[in-house]
Each structure stands twice: as C-alpha cells, then as structure tokens.
Design a protein around this motif. Structure first.
Motif, PDB file in Angstrom:
ATOM      1  N   UNK A   2       0.661  -1.316  -0.006  1.00 19.01           N
ATOM      2  CA  UNK A   2       0.178   0.021   0.003  1.00 19.01           C
ATOM      3  C   UNK A   2       0.879   1.537   0.013  1.00 19.01           C
ATOM      4  N   UNK A   3       1.291   1.638  -1.382  1.00 20.58           N
ATOM      5  CA  UNK A   3       2.162   2.832  -1.399  1.00 20.58           C
ATOM      6  C   UNK A   3       3.625   2.664  -1.475  1.00 20.58           C
ATOM      7  N   UNK A   4       3.914   1.242  -1.387  1.00 16.69           N
ATOM      8  CA  UNK A   4       5.614   1.118  -1.334  1.00 16.69           C
ATOM      9  C   UNK A   4       5.727  -0.182  -2.047  1.00 16.69           C
ATOM     10  N   UNK A   5       6.903  -0.317  -2.374  1.00 14.85           N
ATOM     11  CA  UNK A   5       7.363  -1.466  -3.184  1.00 14.85           C
ATOM     12  C   UNK A   5       8.434  -2.197  -2.469  1.00 14.85           C
ATOM     13  N   UNK A   6       8.599  -3.655  -2.636  1.00 16.07           N
ATOM     14  CA  UNK A   6       9.466  -4.228  -2.037  1.00 16.07           C
ATOM     15  C   UNK A   6       9.947  -5.480  -2.758  1.00 16.07           C
ATOM     16  N   UNK A   7      11.150  -6.200  -2.519  1.00 18.76           N
ATOM     17  CA  UNK A   7      11.534  -7.352  -3.206  1.00 18.76           C
ATOM     18  C   UNK A   7      11.458  -8.417  -2.447  1.00 18.76           C
ATOM     19  N   UNK A   8      11.046  -9.596  -2.908  1.00 24.84           N
ATOM     20  CA  UNK A   8      11.002 -10.916  -1.917  1.00 24.84           C
ATOM     21  C   UNK A   8      11.717 -12.041  -2.753  1.00 24.84           C
ATOM     22  N   UNK A   9      12.850 -12.728  -2.118  1.00 25.69           N
ATOM     23  CA  UNK A   9      13.375 -13.688  -2.597  1.00 25.69           C
ATOM     24  C   UNK A   9      12.953 -14.842  -1.835  1.00 25.69           C
ATOM     25  N   UNK A  10      11.558 -15.517  -2.179  1.00 28.37           N
ATOM     26  CA  UNK A  10      11.086 -16.399  -1.383  1.00 28.37           C
ATOM     27  C   UNK A  10      12.095 -17.824  -1.301  1.00 28.37           C
ATOM     28  N   UNK A  11      12.462 -18.244  -0.239  1.00 26.51           N
ATOM     29  CA  UNK A  11      13.340 -19.399   0.101  1.00 26.51           C
ATOM     30  C   UNK A  11      14.598 -19.350  -0.679  1.00 26.51           C
ATOM     31  N   UNK A  12      15.069 -18.179  -0.908  1.00 21.81           N
ATOM     32  CA  UNK A  12      16.505 -17.721  -1.727  1.00 21.81           C
ATOM     33  C   UNK A  12      17.200 -16.839  -0.639  1.00 21.81           C
ATOM     34  N   UNK A  13      18.513 -16.870  -0.738  1.00 23.62           N
ATOM     35  CA  UNK A  13      19.201 -17.450  -1.881  1.00 23.62           C
ATOM     36  C   UNK A  13      19.237 -18.890  -1.736  1.00 23.62           C
ATOM     37  N   UNK A  14      19.450 -19.741  -2.880  1.00 27.35           N
ATOM     38  CA  UNK A  14      19.941 -21.001  -2.977  1.00 27.35           C
ATOM     39  C   UNK A  14      21.325 -21.044  -3.031  1.00 27.35           C
ATOM     40  N   UNK A  15      22.135 -21.702  -1.941  1.00 25.33           N
ATOM     41  CA  UNK A  15      23.348 -21.583  -1.831  1.00 25.33           C
ATOM     42  C   UNK A  15      24.023 -22.687  -2.446  1.00 25.33           C
ATOM     43  N   UNK A  16      25.060 -22.490  -3.200  1.00 25.89           N
ATOM     44  CA  UNK A  16      25.671 -23.552  -3.886  1.00 25.89           C
ATOM     45  C   UNK A  16      27.129 -24.083  -2.826  1.00 25.89           C
ATOM     46  N   UNK A  17      27.286 -23.354  -1.982  1.00 29.81           N
ATOM     47  CA  UNK A  17      28.335 -23.475  -1.151  1.00 29.81           C
ATOM     48  C   UNK A  17      27.658 -23.441   0.301  1.00 29.81           C
ATOM     49  N   UNK A  18      28.290 -23.764   1.457  1.00 34.14           N
ATOM     50  CA  UNK A  18      27.782 -23.523   2.705  1.00 34.14           C
ATOM     51  C   UNK A  18      27.970 -21.997   3.215  1.00 34.14           C
ATOM     52  N   UNK A  19      26.754 -21.218   3.561  1.00 35.57           N
ATOM     53  CA  UNK A  19      26.966 -19.788   3.881  1.00 35.57           C
ATOM     54  C   UNK A  19      27.488 -19.478   5.007  1.00 35.57           C
ATOM     55  N   UNK A  20      28.644 -18.524   5.077  1.00 27.74           N
ATOM     56  CA  UNK A  20      29.177 -18.215   6.467  1.00 27.74           C
ATOM     57  C   UNK A  20      28.217 -16.855   6.583  1.00 27.74           C
ATOM     58  N   UNK A  21      28.529 -16.326   7.987  1.00 27.83           N
ATOM     59  CA  UNK A  21      27.732 -15.118   8.204  1.00 27.83           C
ATOM     60  C   UNK A  21      28.318 -13.898   7.317  1.00 27.83           C
ATOM     61  N   UNK A  22      29.856 -13.987   7.100  1.00 24.76           N
ATOM     62  CA  UNK A  22      30.239 -12.919   6.012  1.00 24.76           C
ATOM     63  C   UNK A  22      29.801 -12.954   4.708  1.00 24.76           C
ATOM     64  N   UNK A  23      29.511 -14.203   4.281  1.00 28.54           N
ATOM     65  CA  UNK A  23      29.083 -14.202   2.854  1.00 28.54           C
ATOM     66  C   UNK A  23      27.755 -13.988   2.729  1.00 28.54           C
TER      67      UNK A  23
END
Length: 355
Positions: A68-89
């Motif tokens: 309602x008056x604003x826009x946003x993006x949603x990556x539902x159940x993403x990102x899809x990681x190809x490696x184990x994600x670290x906090x930094x990554x």
C-alpha cells in the motif's frame, strides 16, 4: 588478498545451468514466474548469481511486490546456496543486493530474503509469518513400513485408528475448476476462524494451481460420506514436495482426517519419484503462531529440521522505519478496538439486565 564478491544478472538459461545439481525451491524456480505474473501487485524482477572471485556461490530469484504505497523485493526461500554460507558471505551478498536495488529502483523500500545467521541489518518481517523450524519426511527409496517406522508412535496409532474406525476417501483433484474450489474455500475459512489466522482471497489459491500447473502444484482432498474433511495444496519441484496450504473441518479433525490425507499424499508422491515431503513450518519462539500445528506435523517425523527464516533488509532505512512505526500504530488501534468490543457488550448486557 581480499576476495572479489559480486552479483551477476542471470537469464533463464544461466539460472538453469547453475542449478543443475542443487534442489531449487519452487518459489525460486523458473515456474514461479508464471504465478508472479498472474497475481495482481506482483511480478518477476531479476535473477542473480553471487560470485566469489570466479566461483558461483549462490543464485537467487527476486519478485517485486507492490504494497500500500510502497514497493519491495522478496526472494522466497532464497538465496539458493551452492556452498555452505558463512555469516560474512550472507552479509556480503545482502550488501551488494541492497546497493544494486537502490541503484536500479530508488522506490524500493526493502528486500526480503532468507538468512541463517542473525545480523544487524536483518529485521523481523513487517506483515508476514516466517518460520525457522519445519518437519521433513524422507521419501526416496523408502517403503511404507520404513516411513511408518520413522513416525511417532502416536502418529502410527492415530493413522491406524482412523483407517479402522472412519476411513477417509483420499483423491487427487488437481485441475478442479475455480467454481468447484468454492466448497474447499469455505473449509479454509472455517479453519482460519477456528485457528485464528487470515486467508487470502480465493483467487490466490486457484491462480496458484492454474499458473504452476499440475507439474508443480497438486490438490488432494479427503472426504467421508461425500463430505470434505480435509484438503492440501502441495507444490513440487526438483523432487521436493511441500504442503503449501491446508484446511480441515471440525469433524475431520475429530477423526484425524488430515493424518490419513497426508499419508495418502506422501505415498502418492513417493511413488512418483518425490524425494522429500516438507510440512512447511512448525512452532518455535520465532513463530509461536505455528505451535498449534506442531503436534500433527511431528506425527510423521519427531525430528524437527532447522531452516533459514525470512528477514527484511532495508533499502531505504528512513522509509522502512516509517513503515514499521505506522504498522505498530495500526496494530495498537486494532488491538484497542478488539478490547473495546467485549467491554461494550458487557456494559450493554448490564443495562439490559437492569431494565
């Protein structure tokens, strides 16, 4: 030496090539684009690959939502990681995504995506429920007896009792017309009123079935003496099945019709080659509203799986803060109204009694 981390736009062929060897959630799949196009206020936005130096480490597909008056993006159940994600990554990917979103469309207020590791830039969702625990049943190569053995003792008992005392006629009704879905929608409304959650307009469910098609969206219904007692919409992609929406009547619950229906669904999809069945969320401190679902879902597997919840990451921090404040004020007003209604009723009752 500092490593280079960058986001690279992907076309459909590039996305498919990078995800050949990983399970892609249906919301991140190419098939989801048709659903996004069919729902008012939504559309597919862009796909990216995240590279560390020359190695792809993640892919993600983003949908644009118009609030309602604003826009946003949603990556539902993403990102899809190809490696184990670290906090930094995870943090580096978000930083580049937010910077890119701000440059492409300054009207975007925030990005919603999933993350395993808490961080200062992650905020609880504005107006949606997420979850960090779910129940997953392994199906690949397992017999009925093996799946039964993995269930709770109570689950096996309830299933056998229901099959013996009031068996449910379980059928697949994928392809049901929007008009015929009306009866199922009434069951959903009954479920929502009983359990205290909101429902979408009926078109959201029928559009999902139509847009995703029978390859990715299936409808299963359980009846007794011709009366609907439970139904489930299941999504399927890359061998992963998910119980996306479900509903049941009070009489269906009394004889545990949902357990019989899920048993039918699990065996049907296993026979068709599905590898996993995800019950899509159980209760936790992050998602207390789902606690009522935990008992039923853990019948099929007592082991709860930890999954990355969704978070909001502001693109325009001041605009996002204003939305948070406005929403808090709205909730306070609604809560006050709900408290006032019983008080008015009590006062009216006393006046009528005195007269």
């Amino acid at each position: 030496m500092e490593r280079s981390i960058r986001l690279v736009p992907l076309d459909e062929d590039g996305f498919a090539a990078l995800t050949t060897d990983v399970v892609v959630p249906v919301e991140q799949s190419l098939a989801w684009d048709d659903y996004d196009r069919a729902v008012p206020g939504r559309r597919p936005w862009k796909r990216f690959a995240c590279y560390v130096d020359e190695e792809p480490v993640a892919v993600l597909a983003l949908s644009e939502y118009l609030g309602r008056g604003f826009r946003y993006l949603w990556a539902k159940h993403g990102p899809v990681w190809l490696v184990e994600p670290t906090p930094e990554l995870e943090c580096a990917l978000r930083e580049r995504l937010v910077a890119g979103a701000r440059a492409v469309d300054p009207r975007l207020v925030f990005v919603r995506l999933h993350a395993t590791h808490p961080a200062e830039d992650l905020h609880e969702l504005l107006q949606s429920v997420t979850y960090d625990r779910t129940v997953i049943v392994e199906l690949g190569g397992r017999t009925d007896d093996e799946i039964l053995a993995g269930m709770k003792k109570r689950g096996r008992r309830d299933l056998r009792k229901g099959l013996r005392e009031q068996p449910v006629d379980c059928t697949e009704e994928t392809g049901l017309s929007a008009e015929d879905f009306t009866e199922l929608y009434e069951v959903l409304r009954e479920t929502a009123e009983r359990d205290g959650f909101g429902v979408h307009p009926m078109g959201v469910y029928t559009t999902m079935l139509d847009a995703l098609g029978p390859q990715h969206a299936r409808l299963f219904v359980g009846r007794h003496d011709g009366e609907i007692q439970a139904w489930v919409i299941v999504t399927v992609n890359d061998g992963a099945a998910t119980a996306y929406y479900a509903a049941s009547t009070a009489s269906g619950r009394a004889y545990d019709a949902p357990t019989q229906l899920y048993w039918h669904i699990i065996r049907t999809l296993r026979d068709e080659g599905a590898l996993t069945f995800d019950f899509m969320g159980v209760g936790s401190p992050l998602a207390p509203s789902l606690e009522a679902l935990t008992t039923m879902k853990t019948k099929f597997n007592p082991e709860v799986a930890e999954v990355p919840p969704a978070w909001d990451t502001p693109v325009r921090p001041f605009a996002y803060a204003a939305l948070v404040k406005a929403l808090a004020a709205k909730r306070a007003t609604l809560a006050g109204a709900r408290r006032a209604v019983p008080a008015v009723r009590r006062a009216t009752g006393r006046e009528e009694g005195a007269a």
